[in-house]
Design a protein around this motif. Sequence first.
Motif, PDB file in Angstrom:
ATOM      1  N   GLN A  93       0.808  -1.215   0.000  1.00  0.00           N
ATOM      2  CA  GLN A  93       0.000   0.000   0.000  1.00  0.00           C
ATOM      3  C   GLN A  93       0.842   1.267   0.000  1.00  0.00           C
ATOM      4  OE1 GLN A  93       0.064  -2.397   2.290  1.00  0.00           O
ATOM      5  NE2 GLN A  93      -0.497  -1.680   4.349  1.00  0.00           N
ATOM      6  N   TYR A  94       2.150   1.148   0.268  1.00  0.00           N
ATOM      7  CA  TYR A  94       3.040   2.319   0.254  1.00  0.00           C
ATOM      8  C   TYR A  94       3.982   2.290  -0.948  1.00  0.00           C
ATOM      9  CZ  TYR A  94       1.357   2.425   5.065  1.00  0.00           C
ATOM     10  OH  TYR A  94       0.556   2.429   6.173  1.00  0.00           O
ATOM     11  N   THR A  95       3.619   1.538  -1.994  1.00  0.00           N
ATOM     12  CA  THR A  95       4.468   1.440  -3.175  1.00  0.00           C
ATOM     13  C   THR A  95       4.696   2.810  -3.804  1.00  0.00           C
ATOM     14  OG1 THR A  95       3.720  -0.825  -3.624  1.00  0.00           O
ATOM     15  CG2 THR A  95       4.717   0.363  -5.452  1.00  0.00           C
ATOM     16  N   ARG A  96       3.693   3.686  -3.769  1.00  0.00           N
ATOM     17  CA  ARG A  96       3.859   5.017  -4.360  1.00  0.00           C
ATOM     18  C   ARG A  96       4.963   5.792  -3.652  1.00  0.00           C
ATOM     19  NH1 ARG A  96      -1.800   7.919  -2.339  1.00  0.00           N
ATOM     20  NH2 ARG A  96      -1.457   7.648  -0.092  1.00  0.00           N
ATOM     21  N   ASN A  97       5.157   5.553  -2.349  1.00  0.00           N
ATOM     22  CA  ASN A  97       6.252   6.206  -1.643  1.00  0.00           C
ATOM     23  C   ASN A  97       7.600   5.685  -2.125  1.00  0.00           C
ATOM     24  OD1 ASN A  97       4.266   7.493  -0.236  1.00  0.00           O
ATOM     25  ND2 ASN A  97       4.602   6.434   1.704  1.00  0.00           N
ATOM     26  N   MET A  98       7.637   4.386  -2.471  1.00  0.00           N
ATOM     27  CA  MET A  98       8.867   3.819  -3.030  1.00  0.00           C
ATOM     28  C   MET A  98       9.208   4.495  -4.346  1.00  0.00           C
ATOM     29  SD  MET A  98       9.667   1.545  -5.702  1.00  0.00           S
ATOM     30  CE  MET A  98      11.284   0.969  -6.215  1.00  0.00           C
ATOM     31  N   VAL A  99       8.186   4.757  -5.185  1.00  0.00           N
ATOM     32  CA  VAL A  99       8.410   5.424  -6.468  1.00  0.00           C
ATOM     33  C   VAL A  99       8.977   6.822  -6.238  1.00  0.00           C
ATOM     34  CG1 VAL A  99       7.284   6.297  -8.553  1.00  0.00           C
ATOM     35  CG2 VAL A  99       6.660   4.064  -7.635  1.00  0.00           C
ATOM     36  N   THR A 100       8.478   7.518  -5.222  1.00  0.00           N
ATOM     37  CA  THR A 100       8.988   8.850  -4.893  1.00  0.00           C
ATOM     38  C   THR A 100      10.481   8.790  -4.572  1.00  0.00           C
ATOM     39  OG1 THR A 100       6.850   9.550  -4.023  1.00  0.00           O
ATOM     40  CG2 THR A 100       8.769  10.807  -3.327  1.00  0.00           C
ATOM     41  N   GLY A 101      10.879   7.822  -3.767  1.00  0.00           N
ATOM     42  CA  GLY A 101      12.284   7.695  -3.415  1.00  0.00           C
ATOM     43  C   GLY A 101      13.154   7.295  -4.587  1.00  0.00           C
ATOM     44  N   ALA A 102      12.590   6.477  -5.479  1.00  0.00           N
ATOM     45  CA  ALA A 102      13.370   5.958  -6.602  1.00  0.00           C
ATOM     46  C   ALA A 102      13.504   6.958  -7.739  1.00  0.00           C
ATOM     47  CB  ALA A 102      12.726   4.677  -7.124  1.00  0.00           C
ATOM     48  N   SER A 103      12.677   7.986  -7.755  1.00  0.00           N
ATOM     49  CA  SER A 103      12.620   8.887  -8.910  1.00  0.00           C
ATOM     50  C   SER A 103      13.925   9.618  -9.165  1.00  0.00           C
ATOM     51  CB  SER A 103      11.479   9.892  -8.728  1.00  0.00           C
ATOM     52  OG  SER A 103      11.685  10.676  -7.570  1.00  0.00           O
ATOM     53  N   SER A 104      14.731   9.810  -8.125  1.00  0.00           N
ATOM     54  CA  SER A 104      15.998  10.535  -8.301  1.00  0.00           C
ATOM     55  C   SER A 104      17.215   9.667  -8.002  1.00  0.00           C
ATOM     56  CB  SER A 104      16.021  11.780  -7.401  1.00  0.00           C
ATOM     57  OG  SER A 104      15.918  11.402  -6.040  1.00  0.00           O
ATOM     58  N   ALA A 105      17.006   8.358  -7.849  1.00  0.00           N
ATOM     59  CA  ALA A 105      18.112   7.476  -7.452  1.00  0.00           C
ATOM     60  C   ALA A 105      18.920   7.008  -8.654  1.00  0.00           C
ATOM     61  CB  ALA A 105      17.570   6.273  -6.684  1.00  0.00           C
ATOM     62  N   GLN A 106      20.183   6.697  -8.396  1.00  0.00           N
ATOM     63  CA  GLN A 106      21.079   6.153  -9.426  1.00  0.00           C
ATOM     64  C   GLN A 106      21.336   4.667  -9.223  1.00  0.00           C
ATOM     65  OE1 GLN A 106      23.746   9.244  -7.975  1.00  0.00           O
ATOM     66  NE2 GLN A 106      24.277   9.685 -10.105  1.00  0.00           N
ATOM     67  N   LEU A 107      21.076   4.180  -8.025  1.00  0.00           N
ATOM     68  CA  LEU A 107      21.339   2.780  -7.696  1.00  0.00           C
ATOM     69  C   LEU A 107      20.279   2.298  -6.716  1.00  0.00           C
ATOM     70  CD1 LEU A 107      24.745   1.102  -6.968  1.00  0.00           C
ATOM     71  CD2 LEU A 107      22.930   0.921  -5.261  1.00  0.00           C
ATOM     72  N   ALA A 108      19.874   1.052  -6.859  1.00  0.00           N
ATOM     73  CA  ALA A 108      18.872   0.471  -5.968  1.00  0.00           C
ATOM     74  C   ALA A 108      19.446  -0.748  -5.257  1.00  0.00           C
ATOM     75  CB  ALA A 108      17.619   0.077  -6.744  1.00  0.00           C
ATOM     76  N   LEU A 109      19.290  -0.766  -3.947  1.00  0.00           N
ATOM     77  CA  LEU A 109      19.611  -1.951  -3.152  1.00  0.00           C
ATOM     78  C   LEU A 109      18.323  -2.741  -2.974  1.00  0.00           C
ATOM     79  CD1 LEU A 109      21.821  -0.379  -0.324  1.00  0.00           C
ATOM     80  CD2 LEU A 109      22.571  -1.389  -2.477  1.00  0.00           C
ATOM     81  N   ILE A 110      18.271  -3.923  -3.543  1.00  0.00           N
ATOM     82  CA  ILE A 110      17.068  -4.751  -3.454  1.00  0.00           C
ATOM     83  C   ILE A 110      17.314  -5.841  -2.425  1.00  0.00           C
ATOM     84  CG2 ILE A 110      15.498  -6.268  -4.706  1.00  0.00           C
ATOM     85  CD1 ILE A 110      16.148  -4.743  -7.219  1.00  0.00           C
ATOM     86  N   LEU A 111      16.619  -5.739  -1.299  1.00  0.00           N
ATOM     87  CA  LEU A 111      16.784  -6.702  -0.210  1.00  0.00           C
ATOM     88  C   LEU A 111      15.892  -7.912  -0.440  1.00  0.00           C
ATOM     89  CD1 LEU A 111      18.538  -6.232   2.495  1.00  0.00           C
ATOM     90  CD2 LEU A 111      18.206  -4.260   1.019  1.00  0.00           C
ATOM     91  N   ILE A 112      16.457  -9.101  -0.231  1.00  0.00           N
ATOM     92  CA  ILE A 112      15.701 -10.342  -0.324  1.00  0.00           C
ATOM     93  C   ILE A 112      16.038 -11.201   0.889  1.00  0.00           C
ATOM     94  CG2 ILE A 112      15.272 -12.445  -1.640  1.00  0.00           C
ATOM     95  CD1 ILE A 112      15.992 -10.997  -4.162  1.00  0.00           C
ATOM     96  N   ASP A 113      15.021 -11.602   1.631  1.00  0.00           N
ATOM     97  CA  ASP A 113      15.204 -12.556   2.725  1.00  0.00           C
ATOM     98  C   ASP A 113      15.510 -13.913   2.105  1.00  0.00           C
ATOM     99  OD1 ASP A 113      14.887 -14.450   4.780  1.00  0.00           O
ATOM    100  OD2 ASP A 113      13.361 -13.250   5.787  1.00  0.00           O
TER     101      ASP A 113
END
Length: 221
Positions: A93-113
């Motif tokens: 339900q907070y995916t839109r907040n993730m998009v906000t953070g990603a909009s200016s990023a150059q690298l993404a750390l994708i965490l996987i358990d």
Amino acid sequence: MDLLRLITCGNVDDGKSTLIGRLLFDTKSIFEDQLAAVQQASERRGHTFTDLALWTDGLRAEREQGITIDVAYRYFATPRRKFILADCPGHFQYTRNMVTGASSAQLALILIDVRKGLTEQTCRHAFLATLLRIKHLVVCVNKMDLVDFRQEEFERVREQFMEYAERLDGADIQFIPMSARDGDNVVEKSARMPWYAGTSLLYSLETVYVRNDANHVDARF
């Protein structure tokens, strides 16, 4: 000095906030009074360890529920590079907040358990990251301490992600096995995973080349 903008993303409870707390703690980017507050909060929760995830959960609702709701920005630096790090929420339900953070990023750390493997939300965040033209993905296979640091568990998750990555648009993908809570392969290489021949997370962040990533020529909506 170069500046790198990055985000953490992935499914809920895969260790995003813990990784940020560990990264900042091991690079000595947390003040003593901030650390003391986190230690007290950890004790109130009944933890026998310092829960570094609590340091990034800035909203009162986040502290009470133990989840990340808003995007929390943190700033730190090493002798090689400056960083602006956005801790993004993992709940659907907070995916839109993730998009906000990603909009200016150059690298993404994708965490996987490592125990759960690839989830729907992990795939969603990876797809959105590449849709927003983040060219560098570092897949952090977390909680390796809970599977006794077995290489086959790491390889299982890596194969899952690479199968899905065929749908992603030309991303540069790196995999790092780690235990964010204990600091394995976060700032320093872990002696508990001698089979891993790659670098620590911090070294990867300090050395990734991003100067030619931005397109300042073509129009973009």
